[in-house]
Enzyme design. Structure first.
Site, PDB file in Angstrom:
ATOM      1  N   ARG A  14     -32.714  34.799  47.074  1.00  0.00           N
ATOM      2  CA  ARG A  14     -32.029  33.923  48.026  1.00  0.00           C
ATOM      3  C   ARG A  14     -32.464  32.474  47.791  1.00  0.00           C
ATOM      4  O   ARG A  14     -31.705  31.681  47.267  1.00  0.00           O
ATOM      5  CB  ARG A  14     -32.283  34.370  49.470  1.00  0.00           C
ATOM      6  CG  ARG A  14     -31.260  33.775  50.472  1.00  0.00           C
ATOM      7  CD  ARG A  14     -31.536  32.348  50.846  1.00  0.00           C
ATOM      8  NE  ARG A  14     -32.880  32.164  51.389  1.00  0.00           N
ATOM      9  CZ  ARG A  14     -33.464  30.973  51.534  1.00  0.00           C
ATOM     10  NH1 ARG A  14     -32.849  29.861  51.164  1.00  0.00           N
ATOM     11  NH2 ARG A  14     -34.693  30.879  52.027  1.00  0.00           N
ATOM     12  N   ASP A  15     -33.706  32.124  48.089  1.00  0.00           N
ATOM     13  CA  ASP A  15     -34.151  30.757  47.803  1.00  0.00           C
ATOM     14  C   ASP A  15     -34.088  30.489  46.298  1.00  0.00           C
ATOM     15  O   ASP A  15     -33.743  29.391  45.849  1.00  0.00           O
ATOM     16  CB  ASP A  15     -35.576  30.536  48.320  1.00  0.00           C
ATOM     17  CG  ASP A  15     -35.825  29.101  48.746  1.00  0.00           C
ATOM     18  OD1 ASP A  15     -35.418  28.182  48.017  1.00  0.00           O
ATOM     19  OD2 ASP A  15     -36.431  28.892  49.813  1.00  0.00           O
ATOM     20  N   HIS A  18     -31.138  28.657  44.503  1.00  0.00           N
ATOM     21  CA  HIS A  18     -31.047  27.202  44.331  1.00  0.00           C
ATOM     22  C   HIS A  18     -31.466  26.776  42.926  1.00  0.00           C
ATOM     23  O   HIS A  18     -30.916  25.827  42.368  1.00  0.00           O
ATOM     24  CB  HIS A  18     -31.947  26.490  45.343  1.00  0.00           C
ATOM     25  CG  HIS A  18     -31.494  26.597  46.757  1.00  0.00           C
ATOM     26  ND1 HIS A  18     -30.300  26.065  47.207  1.00  0.00           N
ATOM     27  CD2 HIS A  18     -32.089  27.165  47.849  1.00  0.00           C
ATOM     28  CE1 HIS A  18     -30.180  26.296  48.507  1.00  0.00           C
ATOM     29  NE2 HIS A  18     -31.243  26.959  48.919  1.00  0.00           N
ATOM     30  N   SER A 168     -39.501  23.497  54.541  1.00  0.00           N
ATOM     31  CA  SER A 168     -38.376  23.354  53.611  1.00  0.00           C
ATOM     32  C   SER A 168     -38.573  22.218  52.622  1.00  0.00           C
ATOM     33  O   SER A 168     -38.035  22.263  51.513  1.00  0.00           O
ATOM     34  CB  SER A 168     -37.074  23.101  54.379  1.00  0.00           C
ATOM     35  OG  SER A 168     -36.949  23.958  55.474  1.00  0.00           O
ATOM     36  N   HIS A 197     -43.010  30.210  55.529  1.00  0.00           N
ATOM     37  CA  HIS A 197     -42.157  29.999  54.356  1.00  0.00           C
ATOM     38  C   HIS A 197     -42.567  28.671  53.740  1.00  0.00           C
ATOM     39  O   HIS A 197     -42.305  27.605  54.308  1.00  0.00           O
ATOM     40  CB  HIS A 197     -40.683  29.969  54.776  1.00  0.00           C
ATOM     41  CG  HIS A 197     -39.729  29.711  53.646  1.00  0.00           C
ATOM     42  ND1 HIS A 197     -39.103  30.730  52.963  1.00  0.00           N
ATOM     43  CD2 HIS A 197     -39.290  28.548  53.078  1.00  0.00           C
ATOM     44  CE1 HIS A 197     -38.313  30.198  52.025  1.00  0.00           C
ATOM     45  NE2 HIS A 197     -38.412  28.878  52.077  1.00  0.00           N
TER      46      HIS A 197
END
Length: 337
Positions: A14-15, A18, A168, A197
């Site tokens: 998912r991440d 990017h 983030s 995270h």
């Protein structure tokens, strides 16, 4: 740690999207999910980098749909739960239901760190579906620990059973992390879990994750070879090695993770996932990590330095979802040359 087992939440699929502009093939997903499952991680997050329905002109089009990716991963796992990400305003409760039908059993409902109130409908619906429902407070460096805790309390009230501190921008240090977890622990019910995270833009992804666990954090996000936005996430195999050294229980196979990172994930990187001039600028300026590739594209198009664009975005306090402003900032910088 008191002998408890850490919940290891992988975000490579998912991440990590990017890092390769959301271009994983279905075979990539199957291979990586199977390797993670064999290594006994607890959950594997699968979606476009910007969550369900993130595939768009603004964020970048994916090679496949979220549901195709989720089904591919769900087909090969025997142990791990399939997780997904939903940003209210991009994904809807209908998308969440479809993801659940495709095999997702965990959802992280993500908002900017001061906008938890937009997550109520999605969190409540996820609980109705019987999903493991997590609140995900992005760009957590942009508000105070006390305000973050109030936002976490809102998500808990909507039904989230775990709340994440989400760095983030990869902009926080260990003191920042400790302060936020202490504030959350003071505000939330004892039974509500917390998660971390991290991003590695200041090379603190693993250190910040360790600090979080020392403050009672239950769940840790990480990715193989750090595959993620910006300089990547906390590298999973590195965090597990460090956790092992600390005597923490994690239940995963370190050597299997090391093999998967080097054999399956690193070869896919068309731009190295590392701390370099541009990704360090992200962390230093406190900019949303997934802006990196968009900024590099704009810099090449308009003859600018990506670092200059990133620093200006930081000054303007741009947040996730404002990717369209990257071109505006680039044009302003070019016109002011």
């Amino acid at each position: 740690m008191n002998g408890k087992k850490l919940y290891i939440s992988d975000v490579t699929l998912r991440d990590g999207m990017h890092a390769i502009r959301h271009q994983y093939s279905l075979e990539n997903v199957r291979q990586i999910a199977k390797a993670l499952d064999d290594a006994r991680v607890d959950s594997i997050e699968v979606a476009h980098g910007d969550g369900l329905q993130g595939s768009s002109f603004n964020y970048g089009f994916g090679a496949h749909s979220d549901l195709e990716w989720i089904e591919a991963a769900a087909d090969v796992v025997k142990h791990a739960k399939i997780a997904t990400l939903l940003l209210p305003g991009i994904g809807t409760i209908h998308d969440l239901k479809n993801a659940w039908q495709a095999g997702a059993r965990v959802v992280r409902v993500a908002t900017h760190c001061t906008e938890a109130d937009v997550s109520a409908q999605h969190i409540q619906y996820a609980r109705e579906l019987g999903m493991d429902t997590v609140g995900f407070l992005m760009m957590s460096h942009m508000t105070t620990p006390e305000n973050l805790a109030k936002q976490a309390k809102l998500m808990e009230g909507y039904g989230a059973t775990c709340i994440y501190v989400v760095d983030s921008g990869g902009a926080m240090n260990m003191s920042d992390i400790r302060d936020r977890f202490r504030a959350l622990k003071a505000e939330l019910k004892p039974e509500t879990q917390t998660g971390m995270h991290a991003h590695h833009n200041l090379s603190l992804g693993v250190a910040n994750s360790i600090a979080a666990v020392e403050e009672g954090c239950d769940r840790i996000d990480a990715s193989l070879a750090g595959m993620g936005a910006g300089a990547g996430n906390a590298p999973l195999e590195v965090f597990i090695a460090a956790a092992d050294k600390l005597g923490w229980q994690h239940g995963t196979d370190l050597y299997a993770l090391m093999d998967a990172a080097d054999d399956l994930v690193r070869p896919l990187q068309d731009r190295p996932v590392r701390v370099d001039r541009e990704t360090l600028a992200l962390g230093y300026a406190g900019v949303y990590s997934s802006f990196l590739r968009h900024c590099e594209t704009a810099a090449a198009r308009y003859g600018l330095s990506a670092v200059d664009i990133l620093v200006e975005l930081g000054k303007r306090r741009m947040v996730g979802g404002q990717e369209d402003m990257i071109v505006d900032v680039a044009l302003d910088l070019r016109n002011n040359k």
